[in-house]
Design an enzyme around this catalytic site. Structure first.
Site, mmCIF file in Angstrom:
data_model
loop_
_atom_site.group_PDB
_atom_site.id
_atom_site.type_symbol
_atom_site.label_atom_id
_atom_site.label_comp_id
_atom_site.label_asym_id
_atom_site.label_seq_id
_atom_site.Cartn_x
_atom_site.Cartn_y
_atom_site.Cartn_z
ATOM 1 N NE ARG A 121 118.314 32.825 66.365
ATOM 2 C CZ ARG A 121 118.698 32.142 67.788
ATOM 3 N NH1 ARG A 121 119.503 33.161 68.607
ATOM 4 N NH2 ARG A 121 118.689 30.588 68.605
ATOM 5 C CG ASP B 224 119.904 44.578 71.226
ATOM 6 O OD1 ASP B 224 119.468 43.946 71.089
ATOM 7 O OD2 ASP B 224 120.233 44.941 72.648
ATOM 8 C CG ASP C 118 117.267 36.598 71.419
ATOM 9 O OD1 ASP C 118 118.576 36.121 72.188
ATOM 10 O OD2 ASP C 118 116.336 37.454 73.204
ATOM 11 C CG ASP D 21 122.106 46.843 76.528
ATOM 12 O OD1 ASP D 21 121.951 46.468 75.196
ATOM 13 O OD2 ASP D 21 122.104 46.263 77.237
ATOM 14 C CG PHE E 82 130.213 33.686 72.178
ATOM 15 C CD1 PHE E 82 128.792 32.739 71.205
ATOM 16 C CD2 PHE E 82 129.770 34.631 71.701
ATOM 17 C CE1 PHE E 82 127.746 33.457 70.917
ATOM 18 C CE2 PHE E 82 128.784 35.612 72.080
ATOM 19 C CZ PHE E 82 127.486 34.706 70.794
ATOM 20 C CG ASP F 165 122.997 47.198 70.920
ATOM 21 O OD1 ASP F 165 122.497 46.557 70.005
ATOM 22 O OD2 ASP F 165 122.725 46.787 71.669
#
EC number: 7.6.2.1
Length: 1420
Positions: free
Chosen positions: A788, A392, A676, A814, A537, A818
């Site tokens: 993404r 990650d 990201d 973390d 979210f 994940d």
């Protein structure tokens, strides 16, 4: 996991009525008692034995034990099998009992906690175990939640309460929960006692963040969600009291549902070991069949003639049946070839390796006070075989500490500072940060550098105000004000905290919230907004929205989220603004910043009321509630108006670039899977050195359709195939992967490539018909970045590589997103960072910083793999050497299943005599020190290729064991056939033969493990020599008169040990057997070390050559003869170069001064805690140069030589020259510059001016240089070392002597003086070329033999002589000296770093100072 409640049929829905135990009990719900233990006093023994005998090995030995109880079959006593079996079962049982005891202790502590339960209209103290579904419980501040509760009311307004969920997800920030309005007023006991509402909800599950249900009360239905639930394990905070209705209890709670057993992971060595054990069992059956056939033939041909002396048993009526019984007898005798203690020993070794990881101080984070933790003991050796790392980004590679850095508001970018010329100012050139003193509530730690944004806020720009208003309203942050004006924000994610803090400093201060309101201080004025809805979210929506009503009554939706999601939901009128903002987003992402897009939408009252009604209906749905709510949210979050974008900086963790560079050198491919956007991920890739300027090309896959993705992957493969086929990354393709594991020729392509793929493209690439194309392309690249991606896609990528590459994978992360990736990979690593400990709880190993991964893999992983492989090889070797003796003896005992050894020796061999030494080697052994493992990452490659233990190595170990068994049996057998005692009596008898064979075997395997041990500790010495001492002690005790008198039927070898071992013939036989068994092993290893050494042998040799012990890393007190001559005369060593100084004594530890490093000093390859530190030449004047850097300097391999030359220039005197010599010896062939005859070698510049060339040789010094150059090419090409300019002390030249020359000192014959010198050289050679003590014996033998032969040559006047050229701190030109007149050519040229032996028919050369004559000899 065993639980209190009996197993019930699965529920379709849960119904719980308040204050009605009788109604709830008919559903037979579980009580609140938990039981994580598996046994009790009565069930422990039968249950534990049942579990252990499910292991095939234990069942097999139980079967053998049953066979041994049959007198017609067994020739061994029952205890020879039952003692090892009971020992193995007992060790496992004790371990299981200890673990279960602590489970019982924990269960009792939790079950006996007290709770206040509403019973019959009053609160009563009850233990947690007595709480039932439907009970109403009162919780007070700082108390643990006893069960999964529906929050009914609390002491806070609007039924709010605050909880901490650290035990659930590791997050320490507080979260808010709210009671539904209809029950929030039930605050007193009397009203709660009359409450009879019924909850209908989903059945028990392990989803911590989801709950769907409804409350039926007063003929009304009220929706319930996760915001109304208090889960077991949470702690009530900042709330005086609250009441809750028990919905799930005990094992049905979400905490216990998540405590199930994780998937058991097995290593490749485990799978191979199981296969090999089956092969061994097949081999055992084959031996039994051979011996059984032999028995049948022998009984038929020979045995029938001796029926009077050797009658058959009553049950035996034919030779065939005798052979049948003999088969089972030999299965019992030869059963030790299948080791019963193998699995237990493996677990003990793994446990020791796990403790080493836990105790490693260099993996301890001082800042967080967090040690590394091995959460499993079964995967340690697989840490040394990792080929793919999936990581990650946020929180793993970065610190996950967010800082508001830049923003874009209505097409204008803020955050950059420009100088007077309009150029962007760098960080060190910027003026003072923005002054926020106008705002008394500003955060003093917040820094921002662009004053124009604050000016826009102060002048009342409406777009800027709306921008920060959105940041202060659209979040789930909790505010706490401990003192007046001191606000503390507790956010669920660092992003939210950074954005709310930025709004706070720019004048929009979030102060407080209730379930229905949010209060914000806007430029000093308190404004309260009515909170109408929160659109949460999640990883699918990737956005969050709030709907609020301002004091003027206007309803507005504020939304923030990922650009890929929000930009598609904007109103068409914002197209021009969208283009500008997109440019800003790309610019921010190119700088490695995390971006979010902000938008808003005005809603009229009528539309909102209609939408709110549809949302209520969707929230009341019992099935597909999440999908229905998502559809309703999608409707309102459309046609929004673009407001701007934010850019948050997430800095890299310390040591990440160095770690990735080191792992890349170890041939480990690193894939980054991040949520990201592409530009941000690529920038981080460059920052952490995943992507470098050496990368030939970066392929970006952004296709939106299957055809586009396939076409882009095809073009990438074509470009890679068209590249010139030179080797990239310093490895040949054969080194990278054996041909059998190549799935595509792309894996051998030249150059370094990288692949970047977006989430929507990855979804197509992971489809069944394209996944192999994607895998083939990605695996040919040096680095892969997936942007993404969803948590599910992360797991799919890992599973794809696992499925098709057959390589060991490691996933590190973390956060909760994940977890799926960590559980899917062979090895999961969790980082205890800012996002809780969900990743840690799901992982196999955990630590606090990414940089510790290099130590976990390159040190602990490599050592664990090395130790386990050496343990297995030796284990199989010693068992075959022990067992096969019975096989050979069968041919000499009429195949009667008679044993060679005493039955007590058979019992104790594996559990006493040979168990502890091999365990010590498996736990403590190492080939090179830990720092060298980091400096030479190439050492990691044997584990990836599975070279140290595979089927080939297994058969080699078996062959060695069989060879040892042949010698251990036949040598004593041959000696005893003709040997006699001292008194003339016949030596040969069965008992003496048994003692001799057993003693020879124990000594042989002990010497063998001494050769195999590369790292000697006090424990190794104690176990090896102690095991030998224990053997002799037990041997003499077993053969003593006392035991014979007490147990005459059991100890029949009375006095045999004392009688046999008193004979010199027996000891000579034992010595001969030991030498003949060990000598081929020593010779083979010596030849292998000389002709084809492993990289670990080469590294150890280099450490030894430079005076370093490869184990203790301390300078070895080894003084060469030349320096001894200097120091014996108390003369300081001459400078090796002008202005330089001689090397310090080897026995003196170098000074470690605190002086700062010189500019441009290189960084060593690995540093433990605080990242790389420069190596200062003055601080470490004569230590080994940082050889780790020469593997991969920052400029790539092509610049390695020049970087090393720069570092060599920093070393004073001798250190510089030695380093220069080492550099030239290690140069790549492509960088070697050919010198023309007569051309002096080039030298690294020092001080700017090139040194003067060395003086040419005299004309009469030998043949021309061209001939020497031609002769040089015959030997191994080392490359000419850099010469030392100017004179070299008193050593003017190399002098040549012949046997006819007078002795220089006139004291002793020439060959005796030479012998003395050669002994010094041999002594230095032993200290130089022995990276491990295992080859020292062979070197001693070779040197003694060499010296003896040379002495004979001298005496006989032979014309051949030895030439010894010792290279200390001076140069010999890198090639043999010119041949003297009459020399027909060099016969040998040894490139040993400390000693060169040259043989010629003319004499010898020497640089020894004490052999230099006072007058020059006639033949220089």
């Amino acid at each position: 996991m065993a639980l209190c409640a009996k197993k019930r049929p699965p529920e379709e829905e849960r119904r719980a009525r308040a204050n009605d135990r009788e109604y709830n009990e008919k559903f037979q719900y579980a009580s609140n008692c938990i039981k994580t233990s598996k046994y009790n006093i009565l069930t422990f023994l039968p249950v534990n034995l049942f579990e252990q005998f499910q292991e095939v090995a234990n069942t097999y030995f139980l079967f053998l034990l049953i066979l041994q109880l049959i007198p017609q079959v067994s020739s061994l006593s029952w205890f020879t099998t039952i003692v090892p079996l009971v020992l193995v079962l007992a060790i496992t049982a004790v371990k299981d009992a200890t673990d279960d005891y602590f489970r019982h202790k924990s269960d009792n502590q939790v079950n006996n906690r007290q709770s206040q339960v509403l019973i019959d209209g009053s609160l009563q103290q009850e233990q947690w175990m007595n709480v039932r579904v439907g009970d109403i419980i009162k919780l007070e501040n700082n108390q643990f939640v006893a069960a999964d509760l529906l929050l009914l009311s609390s002491s806070e307004p609007h039924g709010l309460c605050y909880i901490e969920t650290a035990e659930l997800d590791g997050e320490t920030n507080m979260k808010v929960r709210q009671a539904i309005p209809v029950t929030s007023e039930l605050g007193d006991i009397s009203r709660l006692a009359k409450f009879d509402g019924e909850v209908v909800c989903e059945p028990p599950n392990n989803k911590l963040d989801k709950f769907s249900g409804a409350l039926y009360w007063k003929e009304s239905k009220f929706p319930l969600s996760n915001q109304n639930m208090l889960l077991r394990g949470c702690v009530l905070r900042n709330t005086e009291w609250c009441f809750g209705l028990v919905v799930f209890a005990g094992p049905d709670t979400k905490l216990m549902q998540n405590s199930g057993r994780t998937k058991f992971k097995r290593t490749s060595i485990d799978r191979l070991m199981n296969t090999l054990v089956l092969w061994i069992f097949g081999f055992l059956v084959c031996m039994g069949v051979i011996l059984a056939i032999g028995n049948a033939i022998w009984e038929h041909e020979v045995g029938t003639r001796f029926q009077v002396y050797l009658p058959w048993d009553e049950a035996v009526d034919s030779a065939f049946f005798s052979g049948f019984l003999s088969f089972w007898s030999y299965i019992i005798i030869l059963n030790t070839v299948v080791p019963i203690s193998l699995y237990v020993s493996v677990e003990v070794i793994r446990l020791g390796h796990s403790y080493f990881i836990n105790w490693d101080r260099k993996m301890f984070c001082m800042k967080k006070q967090t040690p590394a933790e091995a959460r499993t003991t079964t995967l340690n050796e697989e840490l040394g075989q990792v080929e793919y790392v999936f990581s990650d980004k946020t929180g793993t590679l970065t610190q996950n500490v967010m800082v508001f850095h830049k923003c874009s508001v209505r097409g204008r970018s803020y955050g950059d500072v420009f100088d007077v010329l309009g150029h962007k100012a760098e960080l060190g050139e910027r003026p003072q940060p923005v002054d926020f003193s106008f705002n008394p509530l500003a955060d003093k730690k917040f820094l921002f550098w662009d004053p124009t944004l604050l000016e826009a806020v102060k002048v009342g720009d409406p777009h800027t105000h709306e921008f920060f208003r959105l940041l202060s309203l659209c979040h789930t942050v909790m505010s706490e004000e401990k003192n007046e004006g001191e606000l503390y924000y507790k956010a669920q994610s660092p992003d939210e905290g950074a954005l709310v803090t930025a709004a706070r400093n720019f004048g929009f201060v979030f102060r407080s919230r209730t379930p229905k309101t949010i209060t914000v201080h806007e430029m000093g004025t308190a404004v309260t907004y009515q909170l109408l809805a929160i659109l949460d979210f999640n990883n699918i929506r990737k956005r969050m929205s709030v709907i609020v009503r301002n004091p003027e009554g206007r309803i507005r939706l504020y939304c923030k989220g990922a650009d890929t999601i929000l930009l598609d939901r904007l109103h068409p009128s914002t197209q021009e603004l969208l283009n500008t903002t997109t440019d800003h987003l790309n610019e921010y992402a190119g700088e490695g910043l995390r971006t979010l897009v902000l938008a808003y939408k005005d809603l009229d009252e009528e539309y909102y009321e209609e939408w709110a009604q549809r949302r209520l209906q969707a929230s009341l749905a019992q099935d597909s509630r999440e999908d229905r709510l998502a559809s309703v949210y999608e409707e309102v979050e459309s046609d929004m108006m673009l407001l701007g974008a934010t850019a948050i900086e997430d800095r890299l963790q310390q040591g990440v670039p160095e770690t990735i560079a080191l792992l890349t050198l170890a041939n480990i491919k690193i894939w980054v899977l991040t949520g990201d956007k592409q530009e941000t991920a690529v920038n981080i890739g460059y920052s952490c050195k995943m992507l470098t300027d050496d990368v030939t090309e970066v392929f970006v896959v952004t296709g939106h359709t299957v055809l586009e993705v396939r076409e882009e992957l095809r073009k990438a493969r074509e470009k890679m195939m068209d590249s010139p086929h030179t080797v990239g990354n310093g490895f040949t393709c054969q080194e990278k992967r054996p041909s059998s594991k190549l799935t595509s020729v792309l894996e051998a392509v030249a150059g370094e490539y990288a692949l970047v793929i977006n989430g929507h493209s990855l979804a197509h690439a992971l489809e069944a018909d394209m996944e192999l194309e994607f895998l083939e392309t990605a695996c040919a690249c040096k680095a892969v970045i997936c942007c993404r991606v969803t948590p599910l896609q992360k797991a799919q990528v890992v599973e794809l590589v696992k499925k098709h590459k057959k390589a060991v994978t490691l996933a590190i992360g973390d956060g909760a997103n994940d977890v799926s990736m960590i559980k899917t990979a062979h090895i999961g690593v969790g980082i205890s960072g800012q996002e809780g400990i969900q990743a840690v709880l799901a992982s196999d190993y955990s630590f606090s910083q990414f940089k510790f991964l290099q130590r976990l893999l390159l040190v602990h992983g490599r050592w664990s793999y090395l130790r386990m492989c050496k343990f297995l090889c030796y284990f199989f070797y010693k068992n075959f050497a022990f067992t096969m003796v019975h096989f050979w003896f069968g041919f000499f005992c009429g195949f009667s299943a008679q044993t060679v050894y005493d039955q007590y020796f058979i019992t104790l061999y594996n559990i006493v005599y040979t168990s502890l030494p091999v365990l010590a080697m498996g736990v403590f052994d190492q080939d090179v020190p830990e720092q060298r493992s980091m400096e030479y990452p190439k050492l990691y490659e044997p584990g990836q290729l599975n070279l140290l233990f595979n089927k080939r190595e297994f058969f080699i170990c078996i062959a060695q064991g069989i060879y040892a068994s042949v010698l251990v049996f036949f040598l004593p057998y041959g000696v005893f056939a003709e040997a006699a005692r001292d008194d003339g009596a016949q030596l040969a008898d069965y008992q003496s033969f048994a003692v001799t064979v057993a003693t020879s075997l124990v000594i042989v395997v002990s010497v063998q493990i001494g050769l195999d041990t590369g790292y000697w500790t006090a424990i190794n010495h104690f176990f090896i020599w102690g095991s030998l001492a224990v053997y002799f002690a037990i041997l003499f005790a077993m053969h003593s008169d006392g035991l014979f008198r007490m147990f005459p039927n059991q100890f029949r070898f009375v006095g045999n040990a004392q009688s046999s071992l008193a004979q010199p013939t027996v000891w000579l036989t034992i010595a001969l057997t030991t030498v003949v068994c060990i000598l081929p092993v020593v010779a083979f290893r010596f030849l292998k070390l000389s002709l084809k050494p492993d990289l670990s042998d080469t590294v150890s040799a280099r450490l030894s050559a430079w005076g370093w012990d490869p184990v203790s890393e301390s300078p070895r007190a080894r003084v060469p003869a030349l320096r001894a001559a200097w120091w014996s005369r108390e003369i300081p060593p001459p400078p090796l170069c002008p202005g330089g100084s001689g090397p310090p004594p080897r026995g003196v530890r170098p000074r470690r001064g605190p002086s700062p490093p010189p500019p441009g000093a290189l960084q060593p390859a690995g540093e433990e805690e605080e990242g790389p530190a420069p190596l200062h030449a003055e601080a470490r004047p004569h230590q080994l140069p940082p050889l780790g850097l020469r593997l991969r300097p920052p400029g790539g391999l092509r610049g390695a030589h020049h970087v090393r030359q720069e570092h060599a220039a920093q070393l004073p005197g001798a250190g510089r020259l030695r380093h220069a010599l080492r550099l030239r010896l290690d140069r790549e062939p492509a960088q070697e510059e050919e010198r023309q005859p007569g051309q002096p070698p080039r030298q690294a510049p020092e001080g700017g001016a090139p040194p003067p060339p060395p003086a040419p040789l005299p004309a009469d010094s030998g043949p021309d240089r061209a001939q020497a150059q031609n002769q040089k090419q015959k030997g191994p090409r080392l490359g000419p070392p850099l010469p030392c300019p100017g004179p070299v002390g008193r050593l003017k030249s190399l002098y040549f002597f012949t046997p006819s020359d007078p002795h220089p000192r006139g004291r002793e014959p020439l060959f005796l003086n030479y012998t003395r010198m050669y002994r010094r050289e041999a002594r230095d050679l032993l200290g130089l070329a022995c990276p491990s003590r295992r080859v020292r014996l062979s070197l001693i033998c070779v040197c003694v033999w060499f010296h003896f032969v040379f002495f004979i040559w001298q005496v006989e006047g032979a014309s051949e002589r030895l030439l010894c050229c010792r290279r200390g701190g001076w140069s010999t030109g890198g090639y043999p000296p010119p041949q003297p007149p009459g020399c027909t050519g060099w016969l040998g040229w040894d490139p040993c770093p400390g000693l060169r032996l040259l043989v010629g028919p003319w004499g010898w050369w020497s640089t020894e100072e004490d052999l230099v004559p006072s007058e020059s000899p006639s033949s220089p």
